[in-house]
Design an enzyme around this catalytic site. Structure first.
Site, mmCIF file in Angstrom:
data_model
loop_
_atom_site.group_PDB
_atom_site.id
_atom_site.type_symbol
_atom_site.label_atom_id
_atom_site.label_comp_id
_atom_site.label_asym_id
_atom_site.label_seq_id
_atom_site.Cartn_x
_atom_site.Cartn_y
_atom_site.Cartn_z
ATOM 1 N N GLU A 98 76.232 85.554 128.788
ATOM 2 C CA GLU A 98 74.834 85.522 128.670
ATOM 3 C C GLU A 98 74.182 83.376 129.031
ATOM 4 O O GLU A 98 74.965 83.071 128.653
ATOM 5 C CB GLU A 98 75.215 85.055 126.947
ATOM 6 C CG GLU A 98 76.013 84.262 126.403
ATOM 7 C CD GLU A 98 76.710 84.705 125.036
ATOM 8 O OE1 GLU A 98 76.401 85.368 124.291
ATOM 9 O OE2 GLU A 98 77.382 83.238 124.624
ATOM 10 N N HIS A 106 75.572 82.093 118.910
ATOM 11 C CA HIS A 106 76.896 81.250 120.257
ATOM 12 C C HIS A 106 76.499 80.418 120.158
ATOM 13 O O HIS A 106 75.617 79.588 120.433
ATOM 14 C CB HIS A 106 77.377 81.971 120.885
ATOM 15 C CG HIS A 106 78.115 83.491 120.961
ATOM 16 N ND1 HIS A 106 77.781 84.181 121.973
ATOM 17 C CD2 HIS A 106 78.728 84.460 119.872
ATOM 18 C CE1 HIS A 106 78.653 85.361 121.702
ATOM 19 N NE2 HIS A 106 78.978 85.441 119.929
#
Lengths: 291, 394
Positions: A209, A247
């Site tokens: 990511e 995150h």
């Protein structure tokens, strides 16, 4: 074979008497994992549906021969729980807990790396060798024993990838959720080396990511050291810079860590990159066909 | 969590990091009183918002009013404070909508000999905090990093040990600091590194860090972000949080344990897990749609949280449809289905709703939705879901 865990792995759960610890310990046992014990300080001598609880990891290892642990203790105590597992000689440590202060991880990171124990996480779903050993919170039924090594910085996105490879009949060797925090115990590179050595693994699927540079480093490593087909997906192509998306690691700062940079680095290394999250399984098929 | 400059400087002072005298003011009168109290000679009036670039930033409808102004008399202080307080300041970091200035910080002036840059962040590649210093103070450090990275000097440090003496000497040599100023640096630099560790910061940035004519080292700015995960051991810092600086819908979401970021599009997204949420946004865009938000309901989502998530999504007037994408792991599909049904009763869905469920207890969850009277468009996978919601919002 597989990597890190298999049917012989004996697992304990640190934080077994908490809600999540109990729920997932039983879920793992039901899947077929050898859940041999648990640890909650002060609750030694109790049991959770027949699984013995110990006061310390040292005692649990001594009495059960455990060589792996999954950690569900609350964030303030997670770093300490990791070090307790290292101290007791546990080989594979999966820290599931979300919300661990990052400086706590700075303090333990090098000690863990120097110890020879492998830490997965924190803030991760754990790891699973389908049909043999599940130590984590992933739904077991989406997995099938097979040939793809799946590694990811995300939880539910890993399930999505696993589900696609299962539906394509590929199955998985071992799936590892590395965790979404800025500092995690194990990197893509560590696992690439293990998958490359593992006979069961015939292809590798890497799910990254935005943020940081782990994917770029993995691309360079794969180019130089991995002979097996590798496919990848990068989440967050459309995320705006400077905004943290869930995150702690997923943030584009100072123009670094963008999806474009990562995709370019991966493709340059000969890795097949899935254009959308719906095509992760297809990317593995393409990568295999390409070799 | 971010705090204001004036709050950061108070923490610096307590930690032995040198700062100038300053007083915060919420009215022009208070600002003038602060100026007089600071000696009444020269003072800098600085708008207090959670964004950088204030010096070059300007007030929304008054391009002649900068966010930081050096004042030499009470009239100038009065005029500057009046020109800033209650006004909207636009800087390169605020976006075009800007931020409202509710406070100004009136700070004593000083004799600046040199302006440096100093910042501490966590370096993910080495898994250690890193102190970065540069001779190019007072300007945009991003630009320095881009154009002349050789002018940024880095020293990693172990949080348990802090910055060591030789590291300060190396930095001083590279920055061209010697004599009494180097002595000041040998106190300043370890102190700021200790501050970063003691308060569990994820960013501590001082731009500019100045060396005065008499060789003192002083923090002329204080940009601090704390690690939200470590706030449990710094309860006193919670009082410094300024909710007016944050997006109201994001505050509301965080109070319910949801991770939410507002975006500009018209398709609301409700997803479990950050990676899947990011990917869901990506695939919506791939099919020609625009996500209205990032929303991760987390692993253990319950009915209350999902209901609150719908309230937040539907309170955005731009939201013309909602995509629910759930891959149940810890979160069970039955919980989500139940929550959807409850939310439809308490919130009511005024826009098209596409639902994709997979994972733990999926069959039961799908059946619950099918048996309910909630009007949904069901999708078989992530691709199908994205196509359907893009088609539904037109």
């Amino acid at each position: 074979m597989s990597i890190l865990v298999d049917g012989n792995t004996k697992v304990i759960c640190q934080g077994i008497t908490g809600n999540a610890g109990t729920f997932h310990t039983l879920g793992c046992r039901e899947y077929g994992t050898q859940m041999v014990g648990g640890v909650t300080p002060g609750k030694g001598g109790q049991n959770v549906e027949g699984i013995p609880v110990f006061d310390t990891v040292e005692e649990a290892v001594g009495k059960t021969g455990a060589d792996a642990t999954m950690i569900f203790v609350p964030p303030p105590f997670t770093a300490d729980a990791i070090m307790e597992a290292v101290d007791a000689g546990i080989k594979v440590i999966a820290a599931i807990t979300e919300g661990v202060p990052v400086l706590d991880m700075v303090r333990v990171y090098e000690k863990v790396r120097a110890s020879g124990s492998v830490l997965i996480g924190p803030n991760c779903p754990g790891l699973i060798t389908p049909g043999a050993c599940k130590m984590g919170i992933m739904p077991g039924y989406i997995h099938n024993p097979g040939k793809v090594g799946v590694m990811s910085r995300s939880g539910t996105l890993t399930y999505e990838a696993v589900w696609q490879t299962s539906n394509l009949g590929l199955g998985q060797s071992t799936c590892v959720g590395l965790g979404g925090d800025p500092i995690v115990g194990t990197s893509f590179i560590d696992l690439l080396a293990r998958y490359e050595e593992d006979e069961q693994t015939e292809a590798i699927l890497m799910i990254g990511e935005i943020g940081g540079s782990a994917e770029e480093e993995a691309a360079a490593f794969a180019k130089a050291n991995v002979t097996k087909p590798v496919a990848a997906f990068i989440a967050g192509r459309t995320a705006p810079p400077g905004k943290r998306m869930g995150h702690a690691g997923a943030i584009i700062s100072g123009g670094k860590g963008t999806a474009e940079e990562k995709v370019a680095a991966l493709e340059e290394a000969g890795i097949v990159v899935a254009p959308t999250p719906a095509e992760m399984g297809d990317a593995v098929v393409k990568a295999i066909a390409k070799k | 969590m971010k705090i204001h400059e004036y709050q950061g400087k108070e923490l610096f002072r307590q930690a032995g990091v040198p700062v100038l005298e300053g007083i915060v003011a919420t009215t022009p009168e208070e600002a003038v009183a602060a100026y007089e109290k600071l000696g009444g000679v020269i003072a800098v009036v600085k708008s207090q918002i959670h964004a950088g670039g204030r010096g070059k930033g300007t007030v929304l409808d008054n391009p002649n009013q900068n966010g930081v102004v050096v004042c030499k008399n009470a009239d100038e202080v009065q005029a500057t404070a009046a020109g800033l307080l209650g006004k909207t300041l636009v800087t390169i970091q605020t976006g075009p909508e800007g931020k409202t200035v509710n406070r100004v910080f009136v700070e004593a002036g000083c004799d600046i000999a040199r302006e440096l840059y100093l910042g501490i962040v966590l370096d993910r590649a080495s898994s250690k905090p890193v102190l970065m210093a540069s001779t190019e103070g007072g300007v945009e450090i991003e630009k320095v990093a881009e154009e002349t990275p050789e002018l940024i000097f880095k020293e990693h440090f172990d949080p348990a040990i802090g910055l060591e003496g030789f590291q300060v000497r190396k930095l001083c040599k590279k920055l061209g600091i010697s004599g009494a100023a180097a002595k000041a640096a040998s106190r300043f630099m370890p102190a700021i590194c200790r501050f970063f560790v003691d308060y569990d910061c994820s960013l501590t940035e001082i731009n500019p860090l100045v060396i005065t004519g008499d060789d003192q080292m002083i923090a002329l700015d204080a940009k601090i972000t704390f690690d939200g995960n470590a706030l449990f051991r710094h309860k006193e810092l919670l009082e410094l949080r300024d909710l007016s600086e944050e997006e109201p819908s994001e505050v509301r979401a965080s109070e319910s344990g949801l991770s939410y970021v507002k975006l500009e599009g018209n398709i609301g997204c409700l997803v479990n897990g950050a990676g899947l949420a990011l990917s869901t946004m990506d695939i919506i865009k791939y099919h020609g749609g625009q996500p209205a938000n990032f929303l991760d309901v987390g692993g253990g989502a319950n009915a209350t949280q999902v209901t609150e998530a719908f309230r937040i999504l539907l309170s955005d007037p731009k939201c013309k449809g909602v995509l629910v994408n759930i891959f149940g792991g810890i979160a069970r599909c039955t919980t989500i289905a139940d929550a959807l049904i409850q939310a439809s009763q308490t919130v009511g869905f005024s826009v098209p709703l596409v639902v994709r469920l997979e994972g733990t207890e999926v069959e039961e969850g799908r059946k619950m939705l099918a048996d309910s009277d909630v009007d949904i468009i069901s999708a078989t996978d992530i691709n199908d879901a994205a196509k359907k919601i893009v088609a539904a919002v037109g």
